[in-house]
Design an enzyme around this catalytic site. Structure first.
Site, PDB file in Angstrom:
ATOM      1  N   ASP A 126      29.444  36.158  17.502  1.00 21.80           N
ATOM      2  CA  ASP A 126      29.558  36.709  18.857  1.00 21.80           C
ATOM      3  C   ASP A 126      30.700  37.520  18.955  1.00 21.80           C
ATOM      4  O   ASP A 126      31.427  37.551  18.079  1.00 21.80           O
ATOM      5  CB  ASP A 126      29.485  35.631  19.858  1.00 21.80           C
ATOM      6  CG  ASP A 126      30.771  34.568  19.457  1.00 21.80           C
ATOM      7  OD1 ASP A 126      31.705  34.932  18.785  1.00 21.80           O
ATOM      8  OD2 ASP A 126      30.498  33.226  19.861  1.00 21.80           O
ATOM      9  N   ASP A 159      34.075  38.294  21.638  1.00 19.45           N
ATOM     10  CA  ASP A 159      34.721  37.815  22.772  1.00 19.45           C
ATOM     11  C   ASP A 159      35.559  39.166  23.400  1.00 19.45           C
ATOM     12  O   ASP A 159      36.104  39.976  22.787  1.00 19.45           O
ATOM     13  CB  ASP A 159      35.928  37.000  22.333  1.00 19.45           C
ATOM     14  CG  ASP A 159      35.157  35.687  21.902  1.00 19.45           C
ATOM     15  OD1 ASP A 159      33.996  35.207  22.411  1.00 19.45           O
ATOM     16  OD2 ASP A 159      35.559  34.958  20.802  1.00 19.45           O
ATOM     17  N   ASP A 161      46.126  32.526  17.497  1.00 21.10           N
ATOM     18  CA  ASP A 161      46.591  31.796  16.123  1.00 21.10           C
ATOM     19  C   ASP A 161      46.822  32.439  14.790  1.00 21.10           C
ATOM     20  O   ASP A 161      47.950  32.602  14.197  1.00 21.10           O
ATOM     21  CB  ASP A 161      45.378  30.688  15.776  1.00 21.10           C
ATOM     22  CG  ASP A 161      44.047  31.078  15.696  1.00 21.10           C
ATOM     23  OD1 ASP A 161      43.656  32.370  15.817  1.00 21.10           O
ATOM     24  OD2 ASP A 161      43.052  30.463  15.787  1.00 21.10           O
TER      25      ASP A 161
HETATM   26  P1  ATP Z   1      34.633  31.912  15.244  1.00 16.07           P
HETATM   27  O1  ATP Z   1      33.860  32.355  16.650  1.00 16.07           O
HETATM   28  O2  ATP Z   1      33.767  32.772  14.063  1.00 16.07           O
HETATM   29  O3  ATP Z   1      34.497  30.713  14.796  1.00 16.07           O
HETATM   30  P2  ATP Z   1      36.909  33.195  16.246  1.00 16.07           P
HETATM   31  O4  ATP Z   1      37.985  33.258  15.609  1.00 16.07           O
HETATM   32  O5  ATP Z   1      36.052  34.073  17.119  1.00 16.07           O
HETATM   33  O6  ATP Z   1      36.021  32.431  15.201  1.00 16.07           O
HETATM   34  P3  ATP Z   1      37.079  31.530  18.697  1.00 16.07           P
HETATM   35  O7  ATP Z   1      37.108  29.838  18.974  1.00 16.07           O
HETATM   36  O8  ATP Z   1      35.910  32.089  19.194  1.00 16.07           O
HETATM   37  O9  ATP Z   1      37.264  31.657  17.040  1.00 16.07           O
HETATM   38  O10 ATP Z   1      38.061  32.009  19.420  1.00 16.07           O
HETATM   39  C1  ATP Z   1      38.264  33.319  19.712  1.00 16.07           C
HETATM   40  C2  ATP Z   1      39.890  33.763  19.516  1.00 16.07           C
HETATM   41  O11 ATP Z   1      40.724  33.129  20.496  1.00 16.07           O
HETATM   42  C3  ATP Z   1      40.255  33.678  17.954  1.00 16.07           C
HETATM   43  O12 ATP Z   1      40.061  34.599  17.181  1.00 16.07           O
HETATM   44  C4  ATP Z   1      41.772  33.228  18.292  1.00 16.07           C
HETATM   45  O13 ATP Z   1      42.434  34.647  18.506  1.00 16.07           O
HETATM   46  C5  ATP Z   1      41.865  32.672  19.708  1.00 16.07           C
HETATM   47  N1  ATP Z   1      42.096  31.292  19.436  1.00 16.07           N
HETATM   48  C6  ATP Z   1      40.789  30.361  19.587  1.00 16.07           C
HETATM   49  N2  ATP Z   1      41.504  29.088  19.424  1.00 16.07           N
HETATM   50  C7  ATP Z   1      42.814  29.207  19.191  1.00 16.07           C
HETATM   51  C8  ATP Z   1      43.606  28.180  19.301  1.00 16.07           C
HETATM   52  N3  ATP Z   1      43.432  26.861  18.967  1.00 16.07           N
HETATM   53  N4  ATP Z   1      44.832  28.773  19.155  1.00 16.07           N
HETATM   54  C9  ATP Z   1      45.393  30.102  19.141  1.00 16.07           C
HETATM   55  N5  ATP Z   1      44.508  31.041  19.356  1.00 16.07           N
HETATM   56  C10 ATP Z   1      43.076  30.700  19.446  1.00 16.07           C
HETATM   57 MG    MG Z   2      34.545  33.346  18.354  1.00 12.76          MG
END
Ligand code: ATP
Ligand code: MG
Length: 483
Positions: A52, A54, A128
């Site tokens: 997805d 964001d 993160d």
């Molecule tokens: P995926 O959706 O593929 O699992 P993602 O990196 O998009 O991975 P998400 O949980 O959707 O993970 O979070 C979106 C973004 O928000 C991350 O890429 C990161 O930049 C930020 N983020 C999410 N969780 C955290 C956290 N616990 N601490 C800091 N930043 C975070």
């Molecule tokens: Mg994501």
């Protein structure tokens, strides 16, 4: 800060679904900054297919709501976000965040409330990993890189922004995310993270709500790299935090189920994360069932109570939603059903809503060397592909075989055989009135068991008789008649 040309890294507008573009465009038109950020950008850079996209903006959630009106909902308290619905897609729109104020941090340094809006530079520092902190403006065709994330993309390194110890203390879930991304992307973990990834640090996960940990466990199970992440979870001691009761040796059954789950995802099949929970907790369930059986509890009740116990203990770590718990217990119960079905029930069992999951589970057990399935996994596998005539033959063969085994003169077991064979008869709450009356004196499981002391085959002092809840919950475990 570096401004990278998106096209140079293989990114183009054509890769994006219309929904995310619509959100970016609407915000831009309203005068706000808007970027795609996080996993979407990272995965595109790596040539993967993002699950997805964001968005992030300098508009506050209330302002986002003004832009999208009824298509927008503001969610979250600790972490306020806007959800924008575009067609069938849901786009998460976050507002740039500044560092949290001291007053909203717990004694242990954990962030409790986090709605302090800020600039893009502040927002980047809050993310993160470097690779998750790239901001992509698709209309301008640029990626903003504040921390040389591109180098980490190239060297396949997972690097936390800021000081790893602090970042883990702020949010211990980042430890799980570290292993998830390392496994998913096949990245190495930067040495400075490894330095602080200590057993003491993993203890901090105890402060995380079991709801959040369930969500994380789901992500671990469904990312398509379970095989790779399981050994990591064990090695880094996160296993104990997530599954306190599950032994940390990956059994042949667990390994095969992990492989099977990954393969299903690879070919685009759906998976139910609860299925893997059922696999993980299977051994505990069996041990607990044995425990009750040894106490003389009737088999069906022993299984039902064991299921409840095991899930209850797991819920201290990850709270599995009710519907998923029911699914797990049904899959377990199906194992008994599929192992020795009544011949006249075979066809309706094959059409049961839980048949597919129960059968997959049985077959995985069998293929991983569990011979207590008595070859029934293969039997059901063959059965499903048969014509009606072939099925009839197979059922009568099965029936003969069954009769033969039952006729064997096993002196002390004779009574047991006649009593426990029909599985449905064990299912007290779903029995018809007639069969219930008929078998009022029946469900004694084991003649050898001296603890059995009343007509139901349960010691009158056994706690199972004192817990009303068990009876109520049994109805969820044991199926009613198949439609
Ligand atoms: P995926 O959706 O593929 O699992 P993602 O990196 O998009 O991975 P998400 O949980 O959707 O993970 O979070 C979106 C973004 O928000 C991350 O890429 C990161 O930049 C930020 N983020 C999410 N969780 C955290 C956290 N616990 N601490 C800091 N930043 C975070
Ligand atoms: Mg994501």
């Amino acid at each position: 800060m570096h401004t990278l040309r998106a096209s140079k890294y293989g990114l183009s507008i054509k890769q994006l679904p219309p929904s995310i573009l619509e959100v970016i465009d609407a915000l831009t038109k309203a005068g706000y900054q808007a970027y795609i950020v996080g996993g979407g950008v990272r995965d595109l850079m790596l040539g993967l297919h993002p699950k997805d996209f964001d968005a992030v903006t300098n508009a506050t959630p209330a302002q986002v709501k003004e832009v999208f009106g009824r298509r927008c909902r503001i969610i979250g308290r600790r972490f306020e976000l806007a959800h924008v619905y575009v067609g069938r897609d849901l786009i998460e729109v976050a507002t740039f965040r500044a560092p949290p104020k001291k007053a909203v941090t717990s004694a242990l340094g954990m962030i409790l409330r986090d709605n302090n809006w800020g600039t893009i530079e502040q927002d980047f520092a809050r993310r993160d990993f470097s690779i998750n902190a790239m901001y992509y403006q698709p209309r301008q065709g640029v990626i903003l890189d504040f921390c040389n994330a591109i180098d980490d993309v190239k060297s396949k390194t997972l690097r936390l922004l800021g000081e790893p110890k602090l970042r883990f203390e702020e949010d211990p879930v980042r430890m799980l995310r570290t292993l998830r991304f390392a496994a998913k992307l096949n990245f190495s973990i930067a040495p400075e993270i490894l330095d602080v990834f200590t057993p003491e640090m993993t203890q901090l996960l105890r402060d995380i709500s079991p709801h959040r940990l369930y969500d994380e466990s789901q992500k671990l199970f469904t990312m398509g790299h379970l095989q790779r992440v399981l050994p990591l979870l064990i090695e880094f001691g996160l296993w104990k935090q997530l599954f306190a009761e599950v032994s940390p040796d990956v059994t042949a059954f667990v390994a095969l189920a992990a492989k099977n789950t990954d393969q299903r995802i690879q070919v685009g099949k759906t998976i139910n994360p609860a299925f893997f929970y059922a696999v993980l907790l299977w051994r505990n369930f069996q041990e607990r069932t044995e425990f009750y059986l040894a106490k003389g509890v009737v088999a069906a009740e022993a299984r039902a109570q064991a299921g409840l116990d095991v899930l209850k203990r797991q819920s201290t770590r990850t709270i599995i939603p009710r519907f998923a718990e029911t699914f797990i217990r049904e899959v377990w119960e199906m194992q008994t059903r599929l192992l020795s079905p009544k011949p006249q029930q075979i066809e309706s069992l094959a059409g049961h809503a839980r048949f597919r999951a129960g059968f997959d589970f049985l077959l995985l057990r069998e293929k991983s060397g569990d011979d207590t399935t008595q070859g029934m996994g293969q039997w059901w596998e063959a059965y499903q592909d048969m014509t009606i005539d072939q099925k009839e033959v197979a059922i009568s063969q099965y029936n003969r075989q069954r009769a033969k085994t039952r006729r064997k003169p096993r002196t002390e077991d004779v009574e047991v055989d006649t009593v426990i064979a029909p599985l449905v008869a064990e299912a007290a709450p779903t029995r018809s009135r007639r069969s219930r009356n008929k078998s009022a004196q029946a469900p004694v499981r084991s003649t050898a068991n001296t603890a059995v002391s009343n007509a139901d085959g349960v010691d009158a002092n056994h706690p199972i008789l004192k817990r009303k809840r068990v009876q109520r919950d049994l109805s969820q475990v044991i199926f009613g008649p198949t439609q």
